[in-house]
Design a protein around this motif. Structure first.
Motif, short mmCIF file in Angstrom:
data_model
loop_
_atom_site.label_atom_id
_atom_site.label_comp_id
_atom_site.label_asym_id
_atom_site.label_seq_id
_atom_site.Cartn_x
_atom_site.Cartn_y
_atom_site.Cartn_z
N THR A 1 0.87 -1.18 0.00
CA THR A 1 0.00 0.00 0.00
C THR A 1 0.90 1.22 0.00
N LYS A 2 0.76 2.09 -1.01
CA LYS A 2 1.66 3.23 -1.13
C LYS A 2 1.64 4.08 0.13
N MET A 3 2.78 4.69 0.45
CA MET A 3 2.94 5.47 1.68
C MET A 3 3.18 6.93 1.33
N ILE A 4 2.35 7.82 1.90
CA ILE A 4 2.48 9.25 1.69
C ILE A 4 3.04 9.89 2.95
N LYS B 1 -10.78 6.55 -1.35
CA LYS B 1 -9.57 7.35 -1.13
C LYS B 1 -8.89 6.98 0.18
N LEU B 2 -9.67 6.65 1.20
CA LEU B 2 -9.10 6.33 2.49
C LEU B 2 -8.39 4.97 2.50
N ASN B 3 -8.64 4.16 1.48
CA ASN B 3 -8.04 2.83 1.42
C ASN B 3 -6.99 2.69 0.33
N ILE B 4 -6.72 3.80 -0.39
CA ILE B 4 -5.79 3.72 -1.50
C ILE B 4 -4.34 3.88 -1.06
N ALA B 5 -4.13 4.44 0.15
CA ALA B 5 -2.76 4.70 0.61
C ALA B 5 -2.72 4.81 2.12
N ASN B 6 -1.53 4.67 2.67
CA ASN B 6 -1.26 5.03 4.06
C ASN B 6 -0.57 6.39 4.06
N ALA B 7 -0.64 7.10 5.19
CA ALA B 7 -0.11 8.46 5.19
C ALA B 7 0.39 8.86 6.57
N ASP B 8 1.37 9.76 6.56
CA ASP B 8 1.88 10.41 7.77
C ASP B 8 2.13 11.86 7.38
N ALA C 1 -1.55 20.04 13.34
CA ALA C 1 -2.24 18.77 13.10
C ALA C 1 -1.23 17.72 12.63
N HIS C 2 -1.45 16.48 13.06
CA HIS C 2 -0.63 15.35 12.63
C HIS C 2 -1.60 14.24 12.22
N LEU C 3 -1.61 13.94 10.93
CA LEU C 3 -2.55 12.97 10.38
C LEU C 3 -1.84 11.65 10.12
N PHE C 4 -2.45 10.58 10.62
CA PHE C 4 -2.00 9.21 10.33
C PHE C 4 -3.13 8.48 9.61
N LEU C 5 -2.79 7.81 8.54
CA LEU C 5 -3.76 6.98 7.81
C LEU C 5 -3.12 5.62 7.58
N GLY D 1 -6.88 2.16 6.17
CA GLY D 1 -8.25 2.67 6.18
C GLY D 1 -8.68 3.35 7.46
N VAL D 2 -7.80 3.42 8.47
CA VAL D 2 -8.13 4.09 9.74
C VAL D 2 -7.36 5.41 9.80
N LEU D 3 -8.10 6.51 9.86
CA LEU D 3 -7.51 7.85 9.89
C LEU D 3 -7.53 8.39 11.31
N THR D 4 -6.38 8.91 11.74
CA THR D 4 -6.27 9.49 13.08
C THR D 4 -5.64 10.87 12.97
N LEU D 5 -6.26 11.84 13.59
CA LEU D 5 -5.68 13.18 13.75
C LEU D 5 -5.30 13.33 15.22
N ASP D 6 -3.99 13.24 15.49
CA ASP D 6 -3.52 13.29 16.87
C ASP D 6 -2.10 13.85 16.89
N PRO D 7 -1.94 15.13 17.29
CA PRO D 7 -3.00 16.00 17.80
C PRO D 7 -3.70 16.77 16.68
N LEU D 8 -4.83 17.35 17.04
CA LEU D 8 -5.51 18.34 16.22
C LEU D 8 -5.75 19.54 17.14
N ASN D 9 -4.77 20.42 17.19
CA ASN D 9 -4.78 21.53 18.14
C ASN D 9 -4.91 22.86 17.41
N VAL D 10 -5.63 23.79 18.02
CA VAL D 10 -5.81 25.10 17.39
C VAL D 10 -6.05 26.14 18.46
N GLY D 11 -5.52 27.33 18.24
CA GLY D 11 -5.80 28.45 19.13
C GLY D 11 -7.16 29.04 18.80
N VAL D 12 -8.01 29.20 19.82
CA VAL D 12 -9.37 29.71 19.63
C VAL D 12 -9.61 30.82 20.65
#
Length: 635
Positions: free
Chosen positions: A297-300, A345-352, A372-376, A379-390
């Motif tokens: 599975t291709k890696m991005i 699209k969520l199953n076509i690749a893994n990502a970091d 933000a740090h996205l891991f895919l 087929g399982v997508l995780t955003l950890d962390p997803l931090n923002v100033g509000v």
């Protein structure tokens, strides 16, 4: 005399007699039928010139086209002396009218791989003659490419600078369809002689369009046959990044028009976009992007940055844009995005992927410093962390989306600290008497569905919002109570801030219906309580706010404030029965005895201070609880 007779015999020899044996020999080597149907001629000398006309090569059995390649004329020079040293030199090769069909079927088979050649053990270097190519010229060449994904491309191939000189370069023009997208590309290569050395960078320049995507590239390629090393400066632009998916098979979101420029490199099955910069809609973006094709599975991997990011440009992440990049508003009177996510699209690749945004532009909330740090993975997508100033504070969150289930499952865990109320509600910050205070919160939700609307419409979990201390407008508090007696002096003497003891909102969601467990605002003058629910499944609000004063008012029509209606068109209005009832009673008593008319309007103010600490602890405890799934199958 004998030598003269032999020479005469060779001169008068009918070379066409060798067409059969040569065809059989080549057919046996390639495993496909090869034939020379035209004249075969040899012009003798120390460097003979061999000419063959009407060459044909059969296609693979599964192809609908019986012939893979034809060549009107092949002409080449073959020096004799190097043959004595087991070396084949072809200083000049001319291909006239080559016509080649390249195909790939749905099973991944292609017609340019010759199975017999790959399955036959290679000869040793000692017995295999070396071949050295010289000048190669192509005149009026044609290549037709087909595959099972909807590609049908016709390309013309020719060498520039005529048929003389070692600097003859390659020109390619291609038109048609690539994976069902319009295709129009032109390319120019370096001198044909440069192709002989696999270790020498070969100059290449190309530009064109694929669908609505435009590109231009200029640089070098090492070992062109295998794209062993690619180094190109490129420019890329289009209507939406999502339109790159059928071209590059990269799971990118729908966006407004974009343009990017950078450096493209390829080595060892890794494609890298280095130091690229550009814009997506009104947002700038820069960084590095790489795709590794070696794994199954291709890696991005990517590290992206933005100095100024407009959230509307990336609303495609939540399904608020179509694949063409245009905004995709929800149907009817709905507000929540209902465009389904692409599971493919969520199953076509893994990502970091790492992303940071300094300034975040949006229509409602003051945001900044997005990290933000996205891991895919599988087929399982995780955003950890997803931090923002509000609003001067911070929101720290983690999001998980599992596309391996049907429908998608999503979990959100978020907490907010030190949000400034005057920034959250800008209208409250227009005067010094405005509301002030620091707000915190916590949310844990489990959802399922293939769109944002479906997810929120199925949410289970808890949300808590807390404000400890601060101040609020005195005028606002009197209006919520319809307290006319105390309202009139404020209008003449001016508004003043009222200290806030606490504000607590505790909501519990079940299948998208968020019920208010606790909603209270406790000030030195009043206690405002709320009840009702917010239904995300039906996008409907049904809430009531009630004010209980702590001081005496001689004229108070006190009654609840109703907030109801759809998310798109909510209404805020006083609940009429109680104020109207008080007014009617006052009018009735006025007929009996005018002094008694004020009695129904008098509010002696019996509200007590609320146990703020206890209520804040309870709300926090609820918000930290793991959501209990209670999804039910709906018809």
């Amino acid at each position: 005399m004998i030598v003269a007779l032999i020479a005469l015999a060779i001169y008068l020899f009918n070379w066409n007699m060798l067409r059969g044996p040569i065809s059989e020999r080549v057919s046996d080597k390639l495993g496909r039928q090869f034939a020379i149907t035209g004249n075969l001629n040899v012009r003798l000398g120390w460097t003979p010139t061999i000419t063959a006309e009407g060459l044909t090569l059969a296609n693979v059995p599964w192809s609908k086209t019986p012939t893979m390649a034809t060549l009107q004329k092949l002409e080449f020079d073959l020096p004799l002396k190097p043959l004595l040293h087991k070396e084949v030199q072809l200083p000049r090769v001319v291909l006239t009218g080559p016509d080649v069909t390249l195909e790939q079927n749905a099973q991944g088979q292609n017609n340019w791989t010759f199975e017999k050649l790959t399955s036959t053990p290679a000869q040793s270097d000692a017995s295999s003659p070396a071949v050295k190519l010289g000048q190669v010229n192509v005149d009026n060449g044609h290549v037709h490419y087909l595959d099972a994904e909807g590609s049908d491309v016709n390309a013309t191939v020719a060498t520039r600078n005529g048929l003389e000189g070692a600097s003859a370069a390659i020109d390619i023009g291609a038109k048609g369809a690539f994976r069902k997208l319009g295709f129009n590309v032109s390319a120019t290569g370096g001198g044909v002689l440069d192709l002989r050395d696999a270790d020498k960078p070969y100059p290449l320049e190309a530009s064109g369009t694929v669908g609505q995507t435009r590109f231009a590239a200029k640089g070098t390629v090492t070992n062109p046959q295998k794209l062993g090393g690619l180094s190109l400066n490129f420019n890329l632009s289009g209507q939406s990044l999502a339109q790159l998916f059928p071209i590059l098979k990269l799971p990118l979101p729908a966006t407004p028009p974009y343009r990017l420029a950078g450096h493209l490199q390829h080595a060892n099955q890794v494609w890298q976009l280095q130091r690229f910069t550009g814009r997506v809609g009104n947002s700038d973006v820069s960084g590095d992007f790489a795709v590794d094709l070696a794994p199954a599975t291709k890696m991005i991997t990517a590290d992206l940055k933005s100095r100024k990011m407009d959230l509307a440009d990336f609303s495609g992440f939540i399904g608020a844009r179509s694949e063409s990049g245009q905004p995709a508003p929800p149907k009817g009177d709905r507000v929540l995005p209902d465009n389904p996510f692409s599971v493919e699209k969520l199953n076509i690749a893994n990502a970091d992927v790492k992303f940071s945004g300094a300034q975040i532009v949006n229509a409602s909330l003051p945001l900044d410093n997005l990290q933000a740090h996205l891991f895919l993975k599988d087929g399982v997508l995780t955003l950890d962390p997803l931090n923002v100033g509000v609003a001067g504070g911070h929101v720290v969150s983690k999001l998980t989306l599992d596309s391996t289930t049907t429908p998608l499952k999503t979990a959100v865990d978020a907490s907010a600290t030190r949000l400034q109320l005057t920034q959250l509600v800008p209208d409250l910050g227009k005067s010094k008497e405005a509301s002030a205070g620091l707000v915190g919160g916590k949310a844990r939700l489990d959802m399922q569905g293939n769109s944002v609307a479906k997810m929120l419409g199925s949410a289970n979990g808890n949300v808590a919002v807390i404000m400890d201390g601060g101040q609020i407008s005195k005028l606002l508090m009197r209006l919520t109570n319809l307290d006319l007696a105390n309202l009139v002096p404020i209008l003449f003497t001016g508004d003043k801030p009222v200290p806030v003891r606490c504000m607590v909102a505790d909501l519990g969601a079940t299948n998208g219906d968020a019920t208010i467990k606790t909603l209270i605002l406790d000030t030195d003058k009043q206690v405002v309580t709320g009840s009702g629910n917010i239904n995300f499944r039906d996008e409907h609000i049904d809430m009531a706010l009630k004010t209980n004063p702590k001081d005496i008012s001689l004229v108070a029509f006190r009654g609840p404030i109703d907030i109801s209606g759809s998310f798109k068109k909510p209404s805020v209005r006083p609940s009429l029965p109680q104020p109207v009832g008080r007014a009617a009673a006052a009018v009735g008593l006025a007929f009996i005895s005018p002094p008694l008319a004020l009695l129904p309007l008098v509010d002696i103010g019996t509200a007590k201070d609320t146990p703020c600490a206890q209520m804040m602890d309870e709300a926090s405890t609820h918000a930290n609880q793991t959501p209990v799934s209670s999804h039910k199958t709906r018809p």
